[in-house]
Design an enzyme around this catalytic site. Structure first.
Site, PDB file in Angstrom:
ATOM      1  CG  HIS A 210      32.630   8.709  -8.080  1.00 39.45           C
ATOM      2  ND1 HIS A 210      31.646   9.477  -7.530  1.00 39.45           N
ATOM      3  CD2 HIS A 210      32.019   7.859  -8.912  1.00 39.45           C
ATOM      4  CE1 HIS A 210      30.471   9.100  -8.015  1.00 39.45           C
ATOM      5  NE2 HIS A 210      30.667   8.117  -8.862  1.00 39.45           N
TER       6      HIS A 210
HETATM    7  C1  UD1 Z   1      30.288   3.130 -10.504  1.00 40.87           C
HETATM    8  C2  UD1 Z   1      29.214   3.634 -11.457  1.00 40.87           C
HETATM    9  C3  UD1 Z   1      28.873   5.078 -11.113  1.00 40.87           C
HETATM   10  C4  UD1 Z   1      28.516   5.233  -9.655  1.00 40.87           C
HETATM   11  C5  UD1 Z   1      29.641   4.676  -8.801  1.00 40.87           C
HETATM   12  C6  UD1 Z   1      29.379   4.765  -7.336  1.00 40.87           C
HETATM   13  C7  UD1 Z   1      29.316   2.689 -13.741  1.00 40.87           C
HETATM   14  C8  UD1 Z   1      29.626   2.996 -15.137  1.00 40.87           C
HETATM   15  N1  UD1 Z   1      29.670   3.637 -12.841  1.00 40.87           N
HETATM   16  O1  UD1 Z   1      31.450   3.906 -10.720  1.00 40.87           O
HETATM   17  O2  UD1 Z   1      27.754   5.477 -11.882  1.00 40.87           O
HETATM   18  O3  UD1 Z   1      28.316   6.587  -9.359  1.00 40.87           O
HETATM   19  O4  UD1 Z   1      29.849   3.296  -9.170  1.00 40.87           O
HETATM   20  O5  UD1 Z   1      30.493   4.378  -6.611  1.00 40.87           O
HETATM   21  O6  UD1 Z   1      28.759   1.655 -13.444  1.00 40.87           O
HETATM   22  N2  UD1 Z   1      36.921  -0.303  -6.993  1.00 40.87           N
HETATM   23  C9  UD1 Z   1      37.412  -0.820  -5.819  1.00 40.87           C
HETATM   24  N3  UD1 Z   1      36.553  -1.496  -5.021  1.00 40.87           N
HETATM   25  C10 UD1 Z   1      35.240  -1.696  -5.317  1.00 40.87           C
HETATM   26  C11 UD1 Z   1      34.763  -1.154  -6.531  1.00 40.87           C
HETATM   27  C12 UD1 Z   1      35.606  -0.456  -7.340  1.00 40.87           C
HETATM   28  O7  UD1 Z   1      38.573  -0.681  -5.504  1.00 40.87           O
HETATM   29  O8  UD1 Z   1      34.529  -2.314  -4.532  1.00 40.87           O
HETATM   30  C13 UD1 Z   1      37.827   0.487  -7.867  1.00 40.87           C
HETATM   31  C14 UD1 Z   1      38.470  -0.321  -8.943  1.00 40.87           C
HETATM   32  O9  UD1 Z   1      39.751   0.160  -9.112  1.00 40.87           O
HETATM   33  C15 UD1 Z   1      37.642   0.014 -10.160  1.00 40.87           C
HETATM   34  C16 UD1 Z   1      37.236   1.440  -9.881  1.00 40.87           C
HETATM   35  O10 UD1 Z   1      37.086   1.511  -8.473  1.00 40.87           O
HETATM   36  O11 UD1 Z   1      38.346  -0.139 -11.334  1.00 40.87           O
HETATM   37  C17 UD1 Z   1      35.971   1.850 -10.552  1.00 40.87           C
HETATM   38  O12 UD1 Z   1      34.904   0.960 -10.221  1.00 40.87           O
HETATM   39  P1  UD1 Z   1      33.661   0.799 -11.230  1.00 40.87           P
HETATM   40  O13 UD1 Z   1      32.632  -0.076 -10.602  1.00 40.87           O
HETATM   41  O14 UD1 Z   1      34.132   0.460 -12.585  1.00 40.87           O
HETATM   42  O15 UD1 Z   1      33.090   2.257 -11.345  1.00 40.87           O
HETATM   43  P2  UD1 Z   1      32.868   3.405 -10.260  1.00 40.87           P
HETATM   44  O16 UD1 Z   1      33.818   4.498 -10.548  1.00 40.87           O
HETATM   45  O17 UD1 Z   1      32.800   2.857  -8.879  1.00 40.87           O
END
Ligand code: UD1
Length: 368
Positions: A210
Protein backbone atom coordinates in the site's frame (compact mmCIF):
# COMPACT_ATOMS: atom_id res chain seq x y z
CA UNK A 1 3.42 9.62 47.32
CA UNK A 2 0.36 8.14 45.66
CA UNK A 3 -2.13 10.67 44.42
CA UNK A 4 -5.87 10.24 44.89
CA UNK A 5 -6.76 12.73 42.15
CA UNK A 6 -6.83 10.81 38.88
CA UNK A 7 -4.98 12.35 35.97
CA UNK A 8 -6.82 12.74 32.71
CA UNK A 9 -5.27 11.27 29.57
CA UNK A 10 -6.46 11.65 26.03
CA UNK A 11 -5.34 8.99 23.56
CA UNK A 12 -5.69 9.75 19.89
CA UNK A 13 -5.99 7.11 17.19
CA UNK A 14 -6.90 7.45 13.55
CA UNK A 15 -5.63 4.68 11.33
CA UNK A 16 -5.44 0.92 11.42
CA UNK A 17 -1.86 0.56 12.73
CA UNK A 18 -2.63 2.85 15.72
CA UNK A 19 -5.23 0.58 17.26
CA UNK A 20 -3.06 -2.36 18.30
CA UNK A 21 -0.42 0.00 19.71
CA UNK A 22 -2.74 2.02 21.95
CA UNK A 23 -4.76 -0.98 23.26
CA UNK A 24 -2.07 -2.38 25.62
CA UNK A 25 -1.27 1.09 26.98
CA UNK A 26 -4.91 1.88 27.73
CA UNK A 27 -5.25 -1.53 29.31
CA UNK A 28 -2.26 -0.96 31.57
CA UNK A 29 -3.33 2.58 32.50
CA UNK A 30 -6.77 1.25 33.46
CA UNK A 31 -5.20 -0.33 36.55
CA UNK A 32 -4.08 3.11 37.82
CA UNK A 33 -5.81 6.31 38.90
CA UNK A 34 -6.29 7.59 35.39
CA UNK A 35 -9.38 8.98 33.66
CA UNK A 36 -8.91 7.90 30.07
CA UNK A 37 -10.55 9.41 27.04
CA UNK A 38 -10.15 7.93 23.57
CA UNK A 39 -10.50 10.02 20.42
CA UNK A 40 -10.79 8.49 16.94
CA UNK A 41 -9.99 10.97 14.20
CA UNK A 42 -11.74 8.90 11.51
CA UNK A 43 -8.69 8.83 9.18
CA UNK A 44 -9.64 5.20 8.60
CA UNK A 45 -13.39 4.75 8.56
CA UNK A 46 -14.26 1.52 6.68
CA UNK A 47 -15.59 -1.01 9.18
CA UNK A 48 -12.90 -3.54 8.29
CA UNK A 49 -10.13 -0.93 8.67
CA UNK A 50 -11.41 0.37 11.98
CA UNK A 51 -14.44 -0.92 13.91
CA UNK A 52 -13.51 -4.58 13.70
CA UNK A 53 -10.13 -3.73 15.28
CA UNK A 54 -11.83 -2.04 18.23
CA UNK A 55 -14.05 -5.06 18.76
CA UNK A 56 -11.29 -7.65 18.47
CA UNK A 57 -8.72 -5.74 20.52
CA UNK A 58 -11.24 -4.98 23.26
CA UNK A 59 -10.68 -1.25 22.86
CA UNK A 60 -13.33 0.95 24.45
CA UNK A 61 -15.70 2.69 22.08
CA UNK A 62 -14.13 6.07 21.28
CA UNK A 63 -15.45 8.88 23.48
CA UNK A 64 -15.19 11.19 20.49
CA UNK A 65 -15.19 10.50 16.77
CA UNK A 66 -13.93 13.35 14.59
CA UNK A 67 -14.92 11.86 11.23
CA UNK A 68 -12.16 13.53 9.18
CA UNK A 69 -12.04 10.83 6.49
CA UNK A 70 -9.73 10.80 3.47
CA UNK A 71 -8.16 13.88 1.88
CA UNK A 72 -4.78 15.19 0.75
CA UNK A 73 -2.07 15.23 3.42
CA UNK A 74 -2.50 18.92 4.22
CA UNK A 75 -6.27 18.78 4.27
CA UNK A 76 -6.42 15.62 6.37
CA UNK A 77 -3.85 16.96 8.84
CA UNK A 78 -5.61 20.32 9.06
CA UNK A 79 -8.99 18.70 9.61
CA UNK A 80 -7.65 16.66 12.53
CA UNK A 81 -5.91 19.71 14.01
CA UNK A 82 -8.96 21.95 13.79
CA UNK A 83 -11.23 19.39 15.42
CA UNK A 84 -8.72 18.45 18.11
CA UNK A 85 -8.08 22.02 19.19
CA UNK A 86 -11.68 22.23 20.39
CA UNK A 87 -11.44 18.82 22.05
CA UNK A 88 -8.30 19.79 23.98
CA UNK A 89 -9.81 23.14 25.02
CA UNK A 90 -12.89 21.41 26.32
CA UNK A 91 -11.25 18.47 28.10
CA UNK A 92 -7.85 19.93 29.14
CA UNK A 93 -6.09 16.56 29.51
CA UNK A 94 -2.97 16.24 31.68
CA UNK A 95 -1.33 14.10 29.02
CA UNK A 96 -1.93 13.33 25.35
CA UNK A 97 -0.89 9.93 23.99
CA UNK A 98 -0.24 9.25 20.31
CA UNK A 99 1.15 6.16 18.56
CA UNK A 100 3.05 5.47 15.36
CA UNK A 101 3.53 7.74 12.39
CA UNK A 102 0.27 8.36 10.56
CA UNK A 103 -1.10 11.80 9.71
CA UNK A 104 -3.46 11.75 12.70
CA UNK A 105 -0.46 11.17 15.00
CA UNK A 106 1.37 14.23 13.73
CA UNK A 107 -1.73 16.43 13.71
CA UNK A 108 -2.47 15.54 17.34
CA UNK A 109 1.13 16.17 18.38
CA UNK A 110 1.13 19.65 16.88
CA UNK A 111 -2.09 20.64 18.63
CA UNK A 112 -0.95 19.23 21.99
CA UNK A 113 2.39 21.03 21.76
CA UNK A 114 0.77 24.38 20.92
CA UNK A 115 -1.65 23.93 23.83
CA UNK A 116 1.31 23.15 26.15
CA UNK A 117 -0.13 19.74 27.03
CA UNK A 118 2.50 17.08 27.81
CA UNK A 119 2.77 14.61 24.95
CA UNK A 120 3.74 10.93 24.89
CA UNK A 121 4.79 9.23 21.65
CA UNK A 122 4.44 5.46 21.53
CA UNK A 123 6.90 4.05 18.94
CA UNK A 124 9.30 6.99 18.94
CA UNK A 125 12.70 7.23 17.28
CA UNK A 126 12.16 5.05 14.20
CA UNK A 127 13.84 6.51 11.11
CA UNK A 128 13.97 5.34 7.51
CA UNK A 129 16.07 8.43 6.64
CA UNK A 130 13.83 8.78 3.62
CA UNK A 131 11.94 12.06 3.75
CA UNK A 132 9.94 11.16 0.65
CA UNK A 133 7.93 8.85 2.95
CA UNK A 134 5.10 10.84 4.50
CA UNK A 135 5.48 8.79 7.68
CA UNK A 136 9.12 9.84 8.09
CA UNK A 137 8.10 13.50 8.17
CA UNK A 138 5.43 12.63 10.73
CA UNK A 139 7.91 10.72 12.90
CA UNK A 140 10.44 13.55 13.02
CA UNK A 141 7.83 16.18 13.87
CA UNK A 142 6.13 14.09 16.57
CA UNK A 143 9.38 13.10 18.27
CA UNK A 144 10.66 16.65 18.46
CA UNK A 145 7.45 17.78 20.14
CA UNK A 146 7.14 14.88 22.61
CA UNK A 147 7.88 14.89 26.32
CA UNK A 148 7.84 11.09 26.54
CA UNK A 149 9.58 9.15 23.79
CA UNK A 150 8.64 5.49 24.16
CA UNK A 151 11.06 3.53 22.00
CA UNK A 152 10.63 0.01 20.59
CA UNK A 153 14.21 -0.81 19.58
CA UNK A 154 17.72 0.41 20.31
CA UNK A 155 18.08 2.17 16.93
CA UNK A 156 15.28 4.49 18.06
CA UNK A 157 17.26 5.55 21.11
CA UNK A 158 20.36 6.21 19.00
CA UNK A 159 18.41 8.22 16.41
CA UNK A 160 16.83 10.46 19.03
CA UNK A 161 20.14 11.15 20.78
CA UNK A 162 21.71 11.90 17.39
CA UNK A 163 18.94 14.45 16.76
CA UNK A 164 19.76 16.17 20.05
CA UNK A 165 16.76 15.03 22.05
CA UNK A 166 17.22 14.82 25.81
CA UNK A 167 18.16 11.41 27.18
CA UNK A 168 15.73 11.74 30.09
CA UNK A 169 12.78 11.89 27.68
CA UNK A 170 13.71 8.61 26.01
CA UNK A 171 12.42 5.30 27.39
CA UNK A 172 13.22 1.98 25.72
CA UNK A 173 10.08 0.04 26.68
CA UNK A 174 9.64 -2.59 23.97
CA UNK A 175 6.91 -2.95 21.41
CA UNK A 176 3.21 -2.42 22.10
CA UNK A 177 2.24 -4.06 18.80
CA UNK A 178 3.99 -7.20 20.07
CA UNK A 179 2.01 -6.92 23.33
CA UNK A 180 -1.20 -7.13 21.28
CA UNK A 181 0.18 -9.96 19.16
CA UNK A 182 1.13 -12.08 22.18
CA UNK A 183 -2.18 -11.45 23.83
CA UNK A 184 -4.27 -12.46 20.81
CA UNK A 185 -2.22 -15.08 18.97
CA UNK A 186 -3.85 -18.19 20.47
CA UNK A 187 -7.33 -16.89 19.69
CA UNK A 188 -6.21 -16.00 16.16
CA UNK A 189 -4.86 -19.52 15.53
CA UNK A 190 -7.85 -21.29 17.05
CA UNK A 191 -10.04 -19.78 14.34
CA UNK A 192 -7.92 -21.40 11.54
CA UNK A 193 -8.49 -18.38 9.27
CA UNK A 194 -6.62 -19.97 6.32
CA UNK A 195 -9.47 -22.46 5.88
CA UNK A 196 -11.81 -19.73 4.64
CA UNK A 197 -9.33 -19.17 1.78
CA UNK A 198 -8.88 -22.91 1.03
CA UNK A 199 -5.29 -22.79 2.17
CA UNK A 200 -3.29 -25.06 4.44
CA UNK A 201 -0.79 -23.84 7.05
CA UNK A 202 2.70 -23.04 5.73
CA UNK A 203 1.77 -23.62 2.10
CA UNK A 204 1.01 -20.05 1.10
CA UNK A 205 2.53 -16.58 0.98
CA UNK A 206 0.77 -13.53 2.37
CA UNK A 207 1.14 -10.21 0.52
CA UNK A 208 0.38 -6.61 1.46
CA UNK A 209 1.13 -3.56 -0.66
CA UNK A 210 0.00 0.00 0.00
CA UNK A 211 2.98 2.40 0.14
CA UNK A 212 2.59 5.32 -2.26
CA UNK A 213 6.09 4.54 -3.63
CA UNK A 214 4.88 1.08 -4.69
CA UNK A 215 1.30 1.69 -5.75
CA UNK A 216 1.00 5.27 -6.97
CA UNK A 217 3.12 4.85 -10.12
CA UNK A 218 1.24 2.55 -12.55
CA UNK A 219 4.43 1.25 -14.22
CA UNK A 220 6.03 0.35 -10.87
CA UNK A 221 2.80 -1.25 -9.67
CA UNK A 222 2.47 -3.29 -12.86
CA UNK A 223 6.05 -4.54 -12.61
CA UNK A 224 5.58 -5.48 -8.97
CA UNK A 225 2.37 -7.38 -9.66
CA UNK A 226 3.98 -9.20 -12.60
CA UNK A 227 6.88 -10.28 -10.38
CA UNK A 228 4.52 -11.45 -7.66
CA UNK A 229 2.48 -13.32 -10.20
CA UNK A 230 5.63 -15.23 -11.19
CA UNK A 231 6.30 -16.02 -7.54
CA UNK A 232 2.77 -17.38 -7.21
CA UNK A 233 3.64 -20.13 -9.73
CA UNK A 234 5.69 -21.72 -6.91
CA UNK A 235 3.58 -20.77 -3.91
CA UNK A 236 0.00 -19.52 -3.76
CA UNK A 237 -0.18 -15.85 -2.74
CA UNK A 238 -3.05 -14.48 -0.69
CA UNK A 239 -3.35 -10.71 -1.16
CA UNK A 240 -5.63 -8.68 1.14
CA UNK A 241 -5.88 -5.48 -0.88
CA UNK A 242 -5.73 -2.10 0.88
CA UNK A 243 -8.40 0.34 -0.38
CA UNK A 244 -5.71 2.71 -1.58
CA UNK A 245 -4.14 -0.04 -3.70
CA UNK A 246 -7.50 -1.19 -4.99
CA UNK A 247 -8.29 2.28 -6.28
CA UNK A 248 -4.82 2.67 -7.85
CA UNK A 249 -5.26 -0.65 -9.64
CA UNK A 250 -8.70 0.41 -10.88
CA UNK A 251 -7.44 3.87 -11.99
CA UNK A 252 -4.50 2.47 -13.93
CA UNK A 253 -6.53 -0.24 -15.68
CA UNK A 254 -4.04 -2.93 -14.65
CA UNK A 255 -5.40 -6.43 -15.08
CA UNK A 256 -4.68 -8.37 -11.95
CA UNK A 257 -2.86 -11.64 -12.48
CA UNK A 258 -5.38 -14.44 -11.94
CA UNK A 259 -2.80 -16.36 -9.92
CA UNK A 260 -3.01 -13.90 -7.02
CA UNK A 261 -5.78 -14.74 -4.57
CA UNK A 262 -7.39 -11.41 -3.71
CA UNK A 263 -9.51 -10.45 -0.74
CA UNK A 264 -10.41 -7.25 1.09
CA UNK A 265 -8.59 -5.90 4.17
CA UNK A 266 -8.83 -8.52 6.91
CA UNK A 267 -9.75 -8.16 10.57
CA UNK A 268 -6.90 -8.14 13.10
CA UNK A 269 -7.29 -11.72 14.32
CA UNK A 270 -7.73 -13.17 10.84
CA UNK A 271 -4.65 -11.39 9.55
CA UNK A 272 -2.61 -12.37 12.60
CA UNK A 273 -3.55 -16.03 12.16
CA UNK A 274 -2.73 -15.89 8.44
CA UNK A 275 0.63 -14.26 9.12
CA UNK A 276 1.55 -16.80 11.79
CA UNK A 277 0.92 -19.71 9.41
CA UNK A 278 2.25 -18.20 6.18
CA UNK A 279 5.31 -19.86 4.63
CA UNK A 280 6.52 -16.35 3.90
CA UNK A 281 5.25 -12.78 3.94
CA UNK A 282 5.81 -10.14 1.26
CA UNK A 283 5.04 -6.60 2.42
CA UNK A 284 5.78 -2.90 2.25
CA UNK A 285 4.18 -2.29 5.66
CA UNK A 286 6.19 -1.18 8.67
CA UNK A 287 4.33 -3.05 11.37
CA UNK A 288 4.26 -6.37 9.53
CA UNK A 289 8.07 -6.39 9.50
CA UNK A 290 7.89 -6.40 13.29
CA UNK A 291 5.04 -8.87 13.59
CA UNK A 292 6.79 -11.43 11.36
CA UNK A 293 9.92 -11.12 13.48
CA UNK A 294 7.87 -11.64 16.63
CA UNK A 295 6.32 -14.73 14.96
CA UNK A 296 9.61 -15.94 13.42
CA UNK A 297 8.03 -16.03 9.96
CA UNK A 298 10.27 -15.17 6.97
CA UNK A 299 9.49 -11.70 5.62
CA UNK A 300 10.59 -10.01 2.39
CA UNK A 301 10.13 -6.26 2.57
CA UNK A 302 9.32 -4.68 -0.77
CA UNK A 303 11.17 -1.46 0.06
CA UNK A 304 14.75 -0.29 -0.11
CA UNK A 305 14.91 0.94 3.46
CA UNK A 306 13.42 0.17 6.84
CA UNK A 307 12.86 2.30 9.91
CA UNK A 308 12.89 -0.94 11.89
CA UNK A 309 16.46 -2.25 11.42
CA UNK A 310 16.24 -4.65 14.34
CA UNK A 311 13.90 -6.81 12.23
CA UNK A 312 16.76 -7.28 9.75
CA UNK A 313 19.70 -7.39 12.19
CA UNK A 314 18.05 -9.83 14.60
CA UNK A 315 14.75 -10.79 13.02
CA UNK A 316 13.40 -12.72 10.05
CA UNK A 317 13.03 -9.71 7.74
CA UNK A 318 15.15 -8.88 4.68
CA UNK A 319 14.86 -5.91 2.32
CA UNK A 320 14.41 -6.85 -1.32
CA UNK A 321 13.14 -3.52 -2.63
CA UNK A 322 11.32 -3.64 -5.93
CA UNK A 323 13.96 -5.61 -7.83
CA UNK A 324 12.40 -8.72 -9.43
CA UNK A 325 15.66 -10.68 -9.13
CA UNK A 326 16.00 -9.94 -5.44
CA UNK A 327 12.36 -10.84 -4.80
CA UNK A 328 12.71 -14.17 -6.64
CA UNK A 329 15.99 -14.93 -4.93
CA UNK A 330 14.52 -14.21 -1.50
CA UNK A 331 11.54 -16.47 -2.14
CA UNK A 332 13.79 -19.28 -3.41
CA UNK A 333 16.00 -19.04 -0.32
CA UNK A 334 13.02 -19.20 2.03
CA UNK A 335 11.47 -22.16 0.21
CA UNK A 336 14.83 -23.93 0.32
CA UNK A 337 14.90 -23.45 4.08
CA UNK A 338 17.91 -21.18 3.78
CA UNK A 339 16.66 -18.45 6.12
CA UNK A 340 17.82 -17.33 9.56
CA UNK A 341 15.56 -17.84 12.55
CA UNK A 342 14.43 -14.64 14.26
CA UNK A 343 15.98 -13.71 17.57
CA UNK A 344 13.59 -11.69 19.71
CA UNK A 345 14.65 -8.04 20.14
CA UNK A 346 15.15 -6.85 23.73
CA UNK A 347 11.89 -6.17 25.62
CA UNK A 348 9.58 -7.54 22.92
CA UNK A 349 8.04 -9.58 25.69
CA UNK A 350 4.43 -8.43 25.80
CA UNK A 351 4.98 -5.96 28.65
CA UNK A 352 5.65 -2.68 26.82
CA UNK A 353 2.24 -1.26 27.73
CA UNK A 354 2.90 -1.91 31.41
CA UNK A 355 6.29 -0.20 31.21
CA UNK A 356 4.73 2.82 29.57
CA UNK A 357 2.03 3.00 32.25
CA UNK A 358 4.65 2.68 35.00
CA UNK A 359 6.71 5.52 33.52
CA UNK A 360 3.65 7.74 33.28
CA UNK A 361 2.60 6.99 36.86
CA UNK A 362 6.12 7.74 38.10
CA UNK A 363 5.86 11.13 36.40
CA UNK A 364 2.47 11.72 37.99
CA UNK A 365 3.93 11.10 41.44
CA UNK A 366 6.91 13.41 40.96
CA UNK A 367 4.60 16.13 39.66
CA UNK A 368 2.34 16.04 42.73
C1 UD1 B 1 -2.18 5.31 6.28
C2 UD1 B 1 -0.85 5.79 6.84
C3 UD1 B 1 0.20 4.70 6.65
C4 UD1 B 1 -0.26 3.38 7.22
C5 UD1 B 1 -1.60 3.01 6.60
C6 UD1 B 1 -2.15 1.72 7.11
C7 UD1 B 1 -0.45 8.22 6.65
C8 UD1 B 1 0.34 9.24 5.96
N1 UD1 B 1 -0.36 6.97 6.14
O1 UD1 B 1 -2.01 5.12 4.89
O2 UD1 B 1 1.38 5.09 7.34
O3 UD1 B 1 0.69 2.39 6.92
O4 UD1 B 1 -2.53 4.08 6.88
O5 UD1 B 1 -3.29 1.37 6.42
O6 UD1 B 1 -1.12 8.51 7.61
N2 UD1 B 1 -9.43 4.50 2.42
C9 UD1 B 1 -10.62 3.81 2.43
N3 UD1 B 1 -11.14 3.47 3.63
C10 UD1 B 1 -10.56 3.77 4.82
C11 UD1 B 1 -9.34 4.48 4.78
C12 UD1 B 1 -8.79 4.82 3.58
O7 UD1 B 1 -11.19 3.52 1.40
O8 UD1 B 1 -11.10 3.42 5.86
C13 UD1 B 1 -8.80 4.84 1.11
C14 UD1 B 1 -9.15 6.21 0.63
O9 UD1 B 1 -9.27 6.14 -0.74
C15 UD1 B 1 -7.92 7.01 0.99
C16 UD1 B 1 -6.82 5.99 0.85
O10 UD1 B 1 -7.41 4.76 1.25
O11 UD1 B 1 -7.76 8.11 0.17
C17 UD1 B 1 -5.62 6.28 1.68
O12 UD1 B 1 -5.98 6.44 3.05
P1 UD1 B 1 -5.04 7.32 4.02
O13 UD1 B 1 -5.55 7.22 5.42
O14 UD1 B 1 -4.82 8.66 3.45
O15 UD1 B 1 -3.65 6.60 3.93
P2 UD1 B 1 -3.24 5.06 3.91
O16 UD1 B 1 -2.70 4.75 2.57
O17 UD1 B 1 -4.31 4.19 4.47
Amino acid sequence: MKTSTPIKTLSIVGARPNFMKIAPVMDALATHAVDQLLVHTGQHYDANMSKVFFDELGLPKPDLYLGVGSASHARQTAAVMTALEDVFNEHRPDLVLVAGDVNSTMAAALVAAKASIPLAHIEAGLRSFDRTMPEEVNRVVVDHLSDFLFVTEESGHRNLIHEGLAEDRIHLVGNCMVDSLKRHLDRALEASPWEAFDLAPETFALLTLHRPSNVDDPAALRQMLDTLSEVSQQLPILFPVHPRTRSRIADSGIELPASLQLCGPQPYLTFLGLMAKARLVLTDSGGIQEETTALDVPCLTLRWNTERPVTVDQGSNRLVGTDPQAIHQGCRAILAGDWPRARQPPLWDGKAGQRIAATIMQWVETRE
